[in-house]
Design a protein around this motif. Structure first.
Motif, PDB file in Angstrom:
ATOM      1  N   TYR A 106       0.885  -1.044   0.024  1.00  0.00           N
ATOM      2  CA  TYR A 106      -0.131  -0.076   0.066  1.00  0.00           C
ATOM      3  C   TYR A 106       0.935   1.111  -0.122  1.00  0.00           C
ATOM      4  CZ  TYR A 106      -3.776  -2.923   1.287  1.00  0.00           C
ATOM      5  OH  TYR A 106      -4.845  -4.246   1.400  1.00  0.00           O
ATOM      6  N   PRO A 107       1.334   1.890  -1.248  1.00  0.00           N
ATOM      7  CA  PRO A 107       1.976   2.827  -1.189  1.00  0.00           C
ATOM      8  C   PRO A 107       1.641   4.362  -0.015  1.00  0.00           C
ATOM      9  CG  PRO A 107       0.903   2.714  -3.367  1.00  0.00           C
ATOM     10  CD  PRO A 107       0.358   1.462  -2.399  1.00  0.00           C
ATOM     11  N   GLU A 108       0.422   4.277   0.051  1.00  0.00           N
ATOM     12  CA  GLU A 108       0.092   5.413   0.946  1.00  0.00           C
ATOM     13  C   GLU A 108       0.463   5.102   2.467  1.00  0.00           C
ATOM     14  OE1 GLU A 108      -3.828   2.713   0.516  1.00  0.00           O
ATOM     15  OE2 GLU A 108      -2.047   3.329  -0.593  1.00  0.00           O
ATOM     16  N   HIS A 109       0.620   3.826   2.722  1.00  0.00           N
ATOM     17  CA  HIS A 109       1.224   3.541   3.983  1.00  0.00           C
ATOM     18  C   HIS A 109       2.659   3.335   4.200  1.00  0.00           C
ATOM     19  CE1 HIS A 109      -3.049   3.428   5.321  1.00  0.00           C
ATOM     20  NE2 HIS A 109      -3.187   2.471   4.314  1.00  0.00           N
ATOM     21  N   GLU A 110       3.390   3.155   2.905  1.00  0.00           N
ATOM     22  CA  GLU A 110       4.515   3.107   3.232  1.00  0.00           C
ATOM     23  C   GLU A 110       5.487   4.083   3.720  1.00  0.00           C
ATOM     24  OE1 GLU A 110       7.947   0.869   0.327  1.00  0.00           O
ATOM     25  OE2 GLU A 110       7.150   2.508  -0.607  1.00  0.00           O
ATOM     26  N   ARG A 111       6.447   4.066   4.526  1.00  0.00           N
ATOM     27  CA  ARG A 111       7.427   4.720   5.251  1.00  0.00           C
ATOM     28  C   ARG A 111       8.844   4.399   5.004  1.00  0.00           C
ATOM     29  NH1 ARG A 111       2.840   6.355   5.210  1.00  0.00           N
ATOM     30  NH2 ARG A 111       1.705   7.405   6.864  1.00  0.00           N
ATOM     31  N   SER A 112       9.687   5.412   5.097  1.00  0.00           N
ATOM     32  CA  SER A 112      11.220   4.847   5.064  1.00  0.00           C
ATOM     33  C   SER A 112      11.901   5.452   6.303  1.00  0.00           C
ATOM     34  CB  SER A 112      11.698   5.570   3.887  1.00  0.00           C
ATOM     35  OG  SER A 112      11.313   4.975   2.549  1.00  0.00           O
ATOM     36  N   LEU A 113      12.570   4.543   7.024  1.00  0.00           N
ATOM     37  CA  LEU A 113      13.603   4.982   8.109  1.00  0.00           C
ATOM     38  C   LEU A 113      14.963   5.205   7.460  1.00  0.00           C
ATOM     39  CD1 LEU A 113      13.672   4.874  11.151  1.00  0.00           C
ATOM     40  CD2 LEU A 113      14.285   2.487  11.113  1.00  0.00           C
ATOM     41  N   LEU A 114      15.486   6.257   7.934  1.00  0.00           N
ATOM     42  CA  LEU A 114      16.870   6.534   7.520  1.00  0.00           C
ATOM     43  C   LEU A 114      17.884   5.407   7.541  1.00  0.00           C
ATOM     44  CD1 LEU A 114      18.367   9.107   6.201  1.00  0.00           C
ATOM     45  CD2 LEU A 114      18.941  10.000   8.636  1.00  0.00           C
ATOM     46  N   TRP A 115      18.602   5.199   6.436  1.00  0.00           N
ATOM     47  CA  TRP A 115      19.401   4.082   6.470  1.00  0.00           C
ATOM     48  C   TRP A 115      20.634   4.098   7.504  1.00  0.00           C
ATOM     49  CZ3 TRP A 115      24.546   4.502   4.954  1.00  0.00           C
ATOM     50  CH2 TRP A 115      24.748   5.423   4.020  1.00  0.00           C
ATOM     51  N   ASN A 116      21.140   5.580   7.582  1.00  0.00           N
ATOM     52  CA  ASN A 116      22.220   5.963   8.323  1.00  0.00           C
ATOM     53  C   ASN A 116      22.092   6.618   9.658  1.00  0.00           C
ATOM     54  OD1 ASN A 116      21.628   8.232   7.124  1.00  0.00           O
ATOM     55  ND2 ASN A 116      23.801   8.719   6.319  1.00  0.00           N
ATOM     56  N   ASP A 117      20.913   6.498  10.292  1.00  0.00           N
ATOM     57  CA  ASP A 117      20.530   7.086  11.576  1.00  0.00           C
ATOM     58  C   ASP A 117      21.454   6.750  12.721  1.00  0.00           C
ATOM     59  OD1 ASP A 117      19.276   7.958  13.843  1.00  0.00           O
ATOM     60  OD2 ASP A 117      17.521   7.167  13.482  1.00  0.00           O
ATOM     61  N   PRO A 118      22.178   7.572  13.169  1.00  0.00           N
ATOM     62  CA  PRO A 118      23.274   7.426  14.009  1.00  0.00           C
ATOM     63  C   PRO A 118      22.613   6.810  15.312  1.00  0.00           C
ATOM     64  CG  PRO A 118      23.154   9.670  13.893  1.00  0.00           C
ATOM     65  CD  PRO A 118      22.184   9.134  12.923  1.00  0.00           C
ATOM     66  N   GLY A 119      21.094   7.331  15.657  1.00  0.00           N
ATOM     67  CA  GLY A 119      20.500   6.571  16.657  1.00  0.00           C
ATOM     68  C   GLY A 119      20.384   5.061  16.659  1.00  0.00           C
ATOM     69  N   ILE A 120      20.489   4.545  15.425  1.00  0.00           N
ATOM     70  CA  ILE A 120      20.189   2.893  15.231  1.00  0.00           C
ATOM     71  C   ILE A 120      21.782   2.575  15.041  1.00  0.00           C
ATOM     72  CG2 ILE A 120      19.354   1.230  13.681  1.00  0.00           C
ATOM     73  CD1 ILE A 120      17.408   3.396  12.876  1.00  0.00           C
ATOM     74  N   GLY A 121      22.531   3.153  14.333  1.00  0.00           N
ATOM     75  CA  GLY A 121      24.028   2.791  14.184  1.00  0.00           C
ATOM     76  C   GLY A 121      24.192   1.453  13.297  1.00  0.00           C
ATOM     77  N   ILE A 122      23.410   1.446  12.298  1.00  0.00           N
ATOM     78  CA  ILE A 122      23.775   0.094  11.383  1.00  0.00           C
ATOM     79  C   ILE A 122      25.169   0.052  10.783  1.00  0.00           C
ATOM     80  CG2 ILE A 122      23.068  -1.143   9.372  1.00  0.00           C
ATOM     81  CD1 ILE A 122      20.119  -0.019   9.920  1.00  0.00           C
ATOM     82  N   ASP A 123      25.827  -1.032  10.963  1.00  0.00           N
ATOM     83  CA  ASP A 123      27.134  -0.941  10.522  1.00  0.00           C
ATOM     84  C   ASP A 123      27.359  -1.554   9.268  1.00  0.00           C
ATOM     85  OD1 ASP A 123      29.867  -1.169  10.320  1.00  0.00           O
ATOM     86  OD2 ASP A 123      30.137  -2.899  11.515  1.00  0.00           O
ATOM     87  N   TRP A 124      26.904  -0.761   8.078  1.00  0.00           N
ATOM     88  CA  TRP A 124      26.785  -1.268   6.573  1.00  0.00           C
ATOM     89  C   TRP A 124      28.057  -1.649   6.254  1.00  0.00           C
ATOM     90  CZ3 TRP A 124      21.851  -1.935   4.544  1.00  0.00           C
ATOM     91  CH2 TRP A 124      20.869  -1.503   5.387  1.00  0.00           C
ATOM     92  N   PRO A 125      28.290  -2.488   5.266  1.00  0.00           N
ATOM     93  CA  PRO A 125      29.580  -2.910   4.796  1.00  0.00           C
ATOM     94  C   PRO A 125      29.971  -2.054   3.218  1.00  0.00           C
ATOM     95  CG  PRO A 125      28.155  -4.721   4.189  1.00  0.00           C
ATOM     96  CD  PRO A 125      27.388  -3.836   5.105  1.00  0.00           C
ATOM     97  N   LEU A 126      29.673  -0.929   3.781  1.00  0.00           N
ATOM     98  CA  LEU A 126      29.875   0.048   2.470  1.00  0.00           C
ATOM     99  C   LEU A 126      31.377   0.372   1.970  1.00  0.00           C
ATOM    100  CD1 LEU A 126      27.174   2.835   3.776  1.00  0.00           C
ATOM    101  CD2 LEU A 126      27.281   1.416   1.692  1.00  0.00           C
ATOM    102  N   GLU A 127      31.212   0.455   0.643  1.00  0.00           N
ATOM    103  CA  GLU A 127      32.443   0.956  -0.132  1.00  0.00           C
ATOM    104  C   GLU A 127      32.071   2.277  -0.765  1.00  0.00           C
ATOM    105  OE1 GLU A 127      33.801  -1.996  -2.799  1.00  0.00           O
ATOM    106  OE2 GLU A 127      33.952  -3.449  -1.196  1.00  0.00           O
ATOM    107  N   GLY A 128      32.478   3.398   0.140  1.00  0.00           N
ATOM    108  CA  GLY A 128      31.799   4.877  -0.475  1.00  0.00           C
ATOM    109  C   GLY A 128      30.494   4.843  -0.196  1.00  0.00           C
ATOM    110  N   GLU A 129      29.762   5.633  -0.769  1.00  0.00           N
ATOM    111  CA  GLU A 129      28.338   6.149  -0.630  1.00  0.00           C
ATOM    112  C   GLU A 129      27.563   5.238  -1.373  1.00  0.00           C
ATOM    113  OE1 GLU A 129      27.031   8.795   1.321  1.00  0.00           O
ATOM    114  OE2 GLU A 129      29.077   8.595   2.094  1.00  0.00           O
ATOM    115  N   PRO A 130      26.397   4.901  -0.807  1.00  0.00           N
ATOM    116  CA  PRO A 130      25.457   3.857  -1.329  1.00  0.00           C
ATOM    117  C   PRO A 130      24.798   4.844  -2.547  1.00  0.00           C
ATOM    118  CG  PRO A 130      24.379   4.712   0.654  1.00  0.00           C
ATOM    119  CD  PRO A 130      25.699   5.301   0.594  1.00  0.00           C
ATOM    120  N   LEU A 131      24.000   3.953  -3.409  1.00  0.00           N
ATOM    121  CA  LEU A 131      23.175   4.591  -4.255  1.00  0.00           C
ATOM    122  C   LEU A 131      21.785   4.293  -3.634  1.00  0.00           C
ATOM    123  CD1 LEU A 131      24.692   2.648  -7.409  1.00  0.00           C
ATOM    124  CD2 LEU A 131      24.909   5.092  -6.807  1.00  0.00           C
TER     125      LEU A 131
END
Length: 188
Positions: free
Chosen positions: A140-165
């Motif tokens: 349901y696109p009207e109910h979809e939400r997005s949580l910030l991928w790099n929120d420091p309050g969550i602190g996900i340790d993404w295995p990134l090489e540079g900035e993501p697309l």
């Protein structure tokens, strides 16, 4: 048992590893069997939609969820590799705001069960990846939400090489501090 089921650090999020039968000709495994899934996980869920995406290396999709009609997801990779992440958005959960990440690939055949009440996303770590997932409710696109991928309050340790697309909606996502979350959902 057709699956080996391993709990993660977040209650309800499960890693499933199917039995793979292989020889010189190739391999075979059941990627989904409702009876076996219920027996191995103790979950009685009904999937209503299958989705399939292909993404290039460095693409980060997520962290997505639906604030109404929350979806449970059974996710897997059929080509390539991704770092798959679930973030607990159930305010009643001791895991609220915490995350778990798992490498899913065509080589390891792992699947991840993400219950309703979690944000979900993944980062492609191979040259490209094909990602398949089943959902327990419709999109349901009207109910979809997005949580910030790099929120420091969550602190996900993404295995990134540079900035993501990122898609525009993911670049404009909000932090956990202001994101709508779930007051209560069963902790399955």
């Amino acid at each position: 048992m057709p699956y080996t089921v391993t709990p993660t650090a977040l209650h309800g999020v499960l890693i499933l590893e199917p039995k793979v039968f292989g020889d010189a000709r190739g391999f075979f495994f059941e990627s989904f069997n409702a009876r076996d899934f219920a027996q191995c996980t103790g979950l009685d869920v009904q999937f209503v939609q299958d989705n399939h995406s292909k993404s290039a290396k460095g693409v980060l999709r997520g962290l997505h969820y639906q604030i109404a009609h929350p979806q449970g997801k059974l996710v897997r990779v059929t080509q390539g590799e991704v770092f798959d992440v679930a973030v607990d958005l159930r305010r009643s959960s001791p895991g609220f705001g915490k995350w778990v990440g798992v490498l899913l690939s065509a080589e390891n055949n792992r699947q991840l069960w993400i219950p309703p009440g979690f944000a979900h996303g993944f980062l492609v770590t191979s040259d490209s990846a094909e990602f398949l997932y089943k959902t327990t409710d419709y999109w349901y696109p009207e109910h979809e939400r997005s949580l910030l991928w790099n929120d420091p309050g969550i602190g996900i340790d993404w295995p990134l090489e540079g900035e993501p697309l990122l898609a525009a909606k993911d670049a404009a996502a909000v932090s956990l501090a202001v994101a709508p979350s779930f007051a209560w959902l069963p902790q399955r």
